[in-house]
Design a protein around this motif. Sequence first.
Motif, PDB file in Angstrom:
ATOM      1  N   ASN A   1       0.870  -1.030   0.048  1.00 30.46           N
ATOM      2  CA  ASN A   1      -0.041   0.030   0.043  1.00 30.46           C
ATOM      3  C   ASN A   1       0.962   1.298  -0.021  1.00 30.46           C
ATOM      4  O   ASN A   1       0.556   2.135  -0.464  1.00 30.46           O
ATOM      5  N   GLU A   2       1.965   1.299   0.749  1.00 30.92           N
ATOM      6  CA  GLU A   2       3.062   2.385   1.061  1.00 30.92           C
ATOM      7  C   GLU A   2       3.693   2.698  -0.306  1.00 30.92           C
ATOM      8  O   GLU A   2       4.023   3.587  -0.803  1.00 30.92           O
ATOM      9  N   ILE A   3       4.043   1.314  -1.064  1.00 32.55           N
ATOM     10  CA  ILE A   3       4.787   1.341  -2.277  1.00 32.55           C
ATOM     11  C   ILE A   3       4.298   1.975  -3.630  1.00 32.55           C
ATOM     12  O   ILE A   3       4.730   2.758  -4.285  1.00 32.55           O
ATOM     13  N   PHE A   4       3.037   1.233  -3.691  1.00 29.98           N
ATOM     14  CA  PHE A   4       2.471   1.545  -4.970  1.00 29.98           C
ATOM     15  C   PHE A   4       1.295   2.657  -4.706  1.00 29.98           C
ATOM     16  O   PHE A   4       0.874   3.258  -5.896  1.00 29.98           O
ATOM     17  N   SER A   5       0.575   2.985  -3.618  1.00 28.77           N
ATOM     18  CA  SER A   5      -0.139   4.062  -3.151  1.00 28.77           C
ATOM     19  C   SER A   5      -1.454   3.645  -4.349  1.00 28.77           C
ATOM     20  O   SER A   5      -1.798   4.677  -4.933  1.00 28.77           O
ATOM     21  N   ASP A   6      -1.851   2.423  -4.404  1.00 31.54           N
ATOM     22  CA  ASP A   6      -2.931   2.105  -5.132  1.00 31.54           C
ATOM     23  C   ASP A   6      -4.019   1.840  -4.416  1.00 31.54           C
ATOM     24  O   ASP A   6      -4.507   1.143  -3.568  1.00 31.54           O
ATOM     25  N   ARG A   7      -5.284   2.936  -4.418  1.00 33.76           N
ATOM     26  CA  ARG A   7      -6.248   2.887  -3.695  1.00 33.76           C
ATOM     27  C   ARG A   7      -7.461   3.632  -4.294  1.00 33.76           C
ATOM     28  O   ARG A   7      -7.169   4.581  -5.206  1.00 33.76           O
ATOM     29  N   SER A   8      -8.745   3.531  -4.167  1.00 33.58           N
ATOM     30  CA  SER A   8      -9.844   4.015  -4.548  1.00 33.58           C
ATOM     31  C   SER A   8     -10.698   4.410  -3.391  1.00 33.58           C
ATOM     32  O   SER A   8     -10.355   3.915  -2.329  1.00 33.58           O
ATOM     33  N   VAL A   9     -11.646   5.336  -3.425  1.00 32.31           N
ATOM     34  CA  VAL A   9     -12.107   5.857  -2.324  1.00 32.31           C
ATOM     35  C   VAL A   9     -13.940   5.734  -2.926  1.00 32.31           C
ATOM     36  O   VAL A   9     -13.964   5.894  -4.157  1.00 32.31           O
ATOM     37  N   ALA A  10     -14.838   5.711  -1.963  1.00 33.21           N
ATOM     38  CA  ALA A  10     -16.005   5.811  -2.291  1.00 33.21           C
ATOM     39  C   ALA A  10     -16.684   6.341  -1.068  1.00 33.21           C
ATOM     40  O   ALA A  10     -16.376   6.121   0.194  1.00 33.21           O
ATOM     41  N   LEU A  11     -18.036   7.111  -1.222  1.00 26.43           N
ATOM     42  CA  LEU A  11     -18.869   7.588  -0.154  1.00 26.43           C
ATOM     43  C   LEU A  11     -19.696   6.574   0.143  1.00 26.43           C
ATOM     44  O   LEU A  11     -20.429   6.070  -0.623  1.00 26.43           O
ATOM     45  N   PRO A  12     -19.855   6.210   1.641  1.00 25.85           N
ATOM     46  CA  PRO A  12     -20.609   5.177   2.013  1.00 25.85           C
ATOM     47  C   PRO A  12     -22.191   6.204   2.126  1.00 25.85           C
ATOM     48  O   PRO A  12     -22.146   7.462   2.110  1.00 25.85           O
ATOM     49  N   PRO A  13     -23.138   5.394   1.900  1.00 29.02           N
ATOM     50  CA  PRO A  13     -23.353   3.798   1.971  1.00 29.02           C
ATOM     51  C   PRO A  13     -23.202   3.152   0.714  1.00 29.02           C
ATOM     52  O   PRO A  13     -23.369   3.718  -0.173  1.00 29.02           O
TER      53      PRO A  13
END
Length: 898
Positions: A618-630
Amino acid sequence: MLEQHYLTALFEPKSVAVIGASDRENSVGNVIFKNILGSGYKGRLYAINPKHETIQGQPAYKSIEEIGARVEMAVIATRPQTVPQIIEQCGRSGVRNVIVIASGFSEAGHIGAALERKVMEIARSYNVRVLGPNCLGIIRPELGLNATFTRASAAPGNLALVSQSGAMCSAVLDWAQANQVGFSSVISLGMTADVDFGEILDYLIYDSRTHYILMYVEGIRHARRFMSALRSAARIKPIILLKAGRHEAGSHAARLHSGMAAVSDTVFDAAVRRAGVVRVKNVGQLFYAAKALASKFRPQGDRLAIITNGGGPGAMAADRAGDLGIPLAELAAETIGNLNKVLPASWSHSNPIDIGGDATPERYRDALLSISQDPNVDSTLVMLSPQAMTDPMGVAQAIISISDKLNRRIICCWMGEAQVAESRKLLEDSGIPAFRMPETAIELFHHISKYYRNQKLLLQTPEPTRQHGRPEAEGAKMLIEALLAERRKVLSEMESKAILRAFKVPVAQTMVARTATEALLLAEQIGFPVAMKVDSPDLPHKSDAGGVRLNIQNAPAVRNAYHDIIDTVQKRNPTAKINGVSIEPFLSRPHGREIMIGVLRDPIFGPVITFGAGGFDNEIFSDRSVALPPLNKFLAKDLIDSTRTSKVLDQFHNMPPVDREALKEVLLCISEMVCELPWIIEMDLNPLIVDEHGAIAADARIVIDHAANSSGDRYAHMAIYPYPVHLIQDWTMNDGKVVTIRPIRPEDADMEQEFVKNMSDESRYYRFMDTLRELTQTMLVRFTQIDYDREMALVATLPNAETGKEHQIGVARYVLNPDGESVEFALAVGDDWQKCGVGRKLMTALIDCARSKGYRAVVGDVLSTNSKMFRLMTSLGFTIHPHPDDTAVKRVVKPLTG
């Protein structure tokens, strides 16, 4: 329905006063008054200037109070220090809408912010609505109203431009003049001290002149209102949005200009995607997207075919498609066979489809027809570069002649200028988007296809929480309240996992040892091998602190690991508080992938769920997506698929695909947790180990806070209102049948359709004032995909005796009226269930919902012949009034205040 929006007098004023109107050339008051005079405004116009008898040949008044006639809107073009006194004069004179042009308020520092607060205190005391300050003004071309200080004018059209930046409005207007683009409204918001995006969007929903909405955004003050209005507007009218501040420098500049807190660009992007909005990156893209939507360009997928008469332009288009992640369609074998029949042997035999520099209009037509039936192709880009034997006009005419026969959407790129300008205009006039450069065409396709993908996200409403009323969830709330009473904010791993377990997230059992002997006992109890980690509220990254030991195989190793962890952590972090060492099973999963699921609290949009690679990846590739709940399963899948990490979840080398359903289930549980526990401001599930057998959280950390739940609204912490499970209730009829009253869900579409079909002709006519026999697909979506924050639909259901499935017997709903203070209701009860109290129960529950939201009245239009409805309404405290526009209808009203 109350058709007039409460901001109508601001945007459609019958009388305008310009306070600070001037004869001094190039002053703000001079330009604004001149613009209104010159734009053909047909309402009453007043000049206010205490130093002059006339302004620009018009009588001038010393103050707004001297006019002696009703003024619906005032434009204040004076120094900021004079604004509070002028607002007070407006209030005393009955002016309810003002536009404040001046800058020097909250964006200018503490003194300006204090001045802005004073302005708003006075405005609220007189019920005056304020647009601005620090804004350009408004333009309403159809009304002949140009109340701005820009030199540019706007032609009438169906686009509404809403911008926080006056300079951006001016630039867009200049661009639009050269490109013959017209507007229904141009609205400069400025600092949004009062009237903001949410209210403007509410107004534009009901504005019949507006078909499309363009937005320029720098910051958001009220996320819930913004998201609610954005989602409601986007269901009806396409919205194209441009936001400044995608990077730190731009964000800093936007913050200085708007005076508002910066919004995380990643979170903002997730929010507008969820709202079904297209976000673009520059002004050109803003208008190209709007023009394409106006031309009815509707790509149903993103697989693109490219037809070109030059290899270079085709390669340029393919490269830009690759940059944007647009897949080029893999042509079916049958399509290639058909192309072989109509193209020369030298054609490219792949996509892009290069049909040769000598391509005739007939060759273009035949190629386009050949791929029109290919199931792998969603849309087609047709490119033309003017070569020696090219007939640009003939090719354009050939495409137009077959466009109605094609079941695929097309866009065109006629490269060049002098030789192709006339034929490109012909395509545009025929409703086919046409561009000069391949990159522009590809970007347009990307944005519009993204719009239709985002519309699918807009229509997602999460399923009801499965934790409603469960003792485990109530226990989690009690644990958090107890920890906050101890003034603790950072939960231990064991406490964090207890919260997660209450919401059915699978976690590895964890217990904390405070001595080496306790560690031995717990390890024996759990069973070897074990993992050992330091337990400290001060060390969010245990591995970096030297506080993790894995795969401990026996008792001596446990004792050594305990002392080693304590000694190492104390040396590296001498001030850290150490509670002990946690002991848990060592999870040996040879096919496991490490995932990170997180929660963070955005200062504007509230809780946000993040997903990406876990562990060190996670720290190396910084690959993340985000979403608002619900979230629901569709949204959880979209969150997973939006990362590169999703690729390693499938068959990967010698590892089988993971159980994606288990992973989605974890995301749904996390979504429910952040909906129901507003105290959570941060959470890390890292790693969550997932393989073909399921998912389990190896480590967890939760941070809580008192301030996160300062409102009485249980979902005040969220930008998107979740399914309101607290409104579910059971009601027993006189015959003993137990009816469930609950808010409607998207999954109820079939049930709702069946309910309407089974109604008698009379009941349907009374409900819809129409002879329809069933709901259209659009109506069905609109009735079941609702925004619970601004509308409500309660269904009454019974279990079907044969299938056990729910059977709808009634529905009551309300929608927010344009006045912003009342709601309009509708009620329908199945013919077999009338006179059983169902209608009364539904209406009582609906009225309670409206009252809890603070609405002032519930109103409805009822056919004059519907005597049964009038009897029910009268018994519920409604009063009956003549309808202002239709003698066949009466209006019933129930005040909820006073």
